[in-house]
Design an enzyme around this catalytic site. Structure first.
Site, PDB file in Angstrom:
ATOM      1  N   GLU A  22       4.077   4.404   5.769  1.00 44.27           N
ATOM      2  CA  GLU A  22       2.876   3.556   5.770  1.00 44.27           C
ATOM      3  C   GLU A  22       1.732   4.317   5.103  1.00 44.27           C
ATOM      4  OE1 GLU A  22       1.541   0.885   5.598  1.00 44.27           O
ATOM      5  OE2 GLU A  22       0.922   0.021   7.511  1.00 44.27           O
ATOM      6  N   VAL A  81     -11.156   3.162   2.519  1.00 40.68           N
ATOM      7  CA  VAL A  81     -10.679   3.950   1.379  1.00 40.68           C
ATOM      8  C   VAL A  81      -9.777   3.131   0.460  1.00 40.68           C
ATOM      9  CG1 VAL A  81     -10.909   6.212   2.479  1.00 40.68           C
ATOM     10  CG2 VAL A  81      -8.811   4.908   2.812  1.00 40.68           C
ATOM     11  N   GLY A 112       0.781  -1.235   0.000  1.00 37.99           N
ATOM     12  CA  GLY A 112       0.000   0.000   0.000  1.00 37.99           C
ATOM     13  C   GLY A 112       0.811   1.282   0.000  1.00 37.99           C
ATOM     14  N   ARG A 122      -5.483   0.134  -6.632  1.00 33.28           N
ATOM     15  CA  ARG A 122      -4.238   0.758  -6.152  1.00 33.28           C
ATOM     16  C   ARG A 122      -3.775   1.884  -7.077  1.00 33.28           C
ATOM     17  NH1 ARG A 122      -2.138  -2.369  -1.955  1.00 33.28           N
ATOM     18  NH2 ARG A 122      -2.356  -4.627  -2.125  1.00 33.28           N
ATOM     19  N   ASP A 132      -4.381   2.550  11.193  1.00 34.86           N
ATOM     20  CA  ASP A 132      -5.765   2.191  11.528  1.00 34.86           C
ATOM     21  C   ASP A 132      -5.823   1.725  12.981  1.00 34.86           C
ATOM     22  OD1 ASP A 132      -8.481   1.680  10.946  1.00 34.86           O
ATOM     23  OD2 ASP A 132      -8.058  -0.348  10.281  1.00 34.86           O
TER      24      ASP A 132
HETATM   25  P1  5GP Z   1      -3.583  -1.448  11.241  1.00 34.84           P
HETATM   26  O1  5GP Z   1      -2.586  -2.514  11.561  1.00 34.84           O
HETATM   27  O2  5GP Z   1      -3.166  -0.070  11.684  1.00 34.84           O
HETATM   28  O3  5GP Z   1      -4.949  -1.804  11.713  1.00 34.84           O
HETATM   29  O4  5GP Z   1      -3.806  -1.453   9.687  1.00 34.84           O
HETATM   30  C1  5GP Z   1      -2.958  -0.937   8.776  1.00 34.84           C
HETATM   31  C2  5GP Z   1      -3.231  -1.616   7.467  1.00 34.84           C
HETATM   32  O5  5GP Z   1      -4.613  -1.968   7.303  1.00 34.84           O
HETATM   33  C3  5GP Z   1      -2.942  -0.672   6.340  1.00 34.84           C
HETATM   34  O6  5GP Z   1      -1.596  -0.743   5.956  1.00 34.84           O
HETATM   35  C4  5GP Z   1      -3.866  -1.156   5.256  1.00 34.84           C
HETATM   36  O7  5GP Z   1      -3.239  -2.204   4.563  1.00 34.84           O
HETATM   37  C5  5GP Z   1      -5.053  -1.711   5.996  1.00 34.84           C
HETATM   38  N1  5GP Z   1      -6.165  -0.757   6.032  1.00 34.84           N
HETATM   39  C6  5GP Z   1      -6.656  -0.111   7.109  1.00 34.84           C
HETATM   40  N2  5GP Z   1      -7.674   0.696   6.774  1.00 34.84           N
HETATM   41  C7  5GP Z   1      -7.800   0.598   5.431  1.00 34.84           C
HETATM   42  C8  5GP Z   1      -8.665   1.232   4.471  1.00 34.84           C
HETATM   43  O8  5GP Z   1      -9.530   2.071   4.758  1.00 34.84           O
HETATM   44  N3  5GP Z   1      -8.493   0.869   3.173  1.00 34.84           N
HETATM   45  C9  5GP Z   1      -7.555  -0.041   2.779  1.00 34.84           C
HETATM   46  N4  5GP Z   1      -7.483  -0.311   1.482  1.00 34.84           N
HETATM   47  N5  5GP Z   1      -6.723  -0.658   3.656  1.00 34.84           N
HETATM   48  C10 5GP Z   1      -6.842  -0.330   4.967  1.00 34.84           C
END
Ligand code: 5GP
Length: 185
Positions: free
Chosen positions: A108, A162, A41, A174, A112
Site C-alpha cells: 500500500e 502528499v 497508488g 502520480r 492513513d
Molecule cells: P485509509 O483507508 O488508510 O484512510 O487511506 C488510505 C488511502 O487514502 C491511500 O491508499 C490513499 O489512496 C489515500 N490517502 C491517504 N492520505 C493521502 C495523502 O496524503 N495523499 C494522497 N494522494 N492520498 C492519500
C-alpha cells in the site's frame, strides 16, 4: 497554482525501499511470495520494492474505492489539504488468483485512517494465505481510526496531503519521482 514541497526525495525513497526489500528477502528466505498491490497508488512503490527482493515472486493487484462520492481533498484553515475518508470501502477489482497457502505481501502507498487496509486484510485473510504481511511506504499514525499495524513501514510522516511516487491529487502527480506536500490548492 498549488505549491509542491519535496518531503522525501527520490534518493531517500530509493534507499529506504532497498532496505525494506532486504528485510522482506531475509524474512522469506527460500520461499516464494506474492505481492498484492492496492491500485493505483501502490503501483510505483510495488514495482520498485519487488525489484529489491531477490526471491521467486508474482504480482497481483486489487482495486478499492470509498462508498458514495469520491473522497475529496479539502483545504484546512492552515492551507493544508486534508484527505476525508468516507468510512466505507468497496471493491472495484478483485485479485486474479487464489491466495490460499501463499505468502502474501500486501503493498500500500500510505496508511492513513486504516479503513482501506483493514478492509483489504479481511478479504485476503478469507483466502487463507500461509502468511500475510503489510508493506506500506508511508504511515500517518496521527490519522488512524481503525487499529492496523504494517510489518514493513517506509516512513512515518506528519498529517499533510502528499503526492508523487504513485500518489495523486485528482489523478495528477502520480509520476513525480519525489514525494511532495501539496499546499495552497
Ligand atoms: P485509509 O483507508 O488508510 O484512510 O487511506 C488510505 C488511502 O487514502 C491511500 O491508499 C490513499 O489512496 C489515500 N490517502 C491517504 N492520505 C493521502 C495523502 O496524503 N495523499 C494522497 N494522494 N492520498 C492519500
Amino acid at each position: 497554482m498549488p505549491d509542491l514541497k519535496v518531503l522525501l526525495s527520490r534518493e531517500t525513497i530509493a534507499k529506504r525501499v532497498a532496505e525494506m526489500g532486504a528485510e522482506i528477502a531475509r524474512d522469506f528466505r527460500g520461499q516464494s511470495i506474492i505481492f498484492v498491490g492496492v491500485l493505483k497508488g501502490a503501483a510505483v512503490f510495488l514495482s520498485d520494492l519487488a525489484r529489491q527482493v531477490p526471491l521467486e515472486a508474482t504480482f497481483d493487484f486489487i482495486g478499492v474505492s470509498s462508498y458514495g462520492d469520491r473522497p475529496t481533498a479539502k483545504e484546512d484553515p492552515a492551507g493544508h489539504a486534508r484527505w476525508d475518508s468516507l468510512g466505507e470501502v468497496r471493491l472495484t477489482k478483485d485479485m486474479d488468483q487464489s491466495l490460499a497457502d501463499r505468502n502474501v505481501i500486501l503493498v500500500e502507498d500510505i496508511l492513513d485512517t486504516g479503513l482501506t487496509l483493514n478492509y483489504i486484510s479481511k478479504l485476503v485473510e478469507a483466502h487463507q494465505p500461509r502468511s500475510l504481511r503489510i508493506a506500506a511506504l508511508l504511515d500517518k499514525p496521527s490519522r488512524r481510526k481503525q487499529p492496523i499495524q504494517a510489518h514493513y513501514i517506509g516512513f512515518t510522516i506528519p498529517d499533510a496531503f502528499v503526492v508523487g511516487y504513485g500518489l495523486d491529487y485528482a489523478e495528477k502527480y502520480r509520476n513525480l519521482p519525489d514525494i511532495c506536500v501539496l499546499e495552497n490548492l
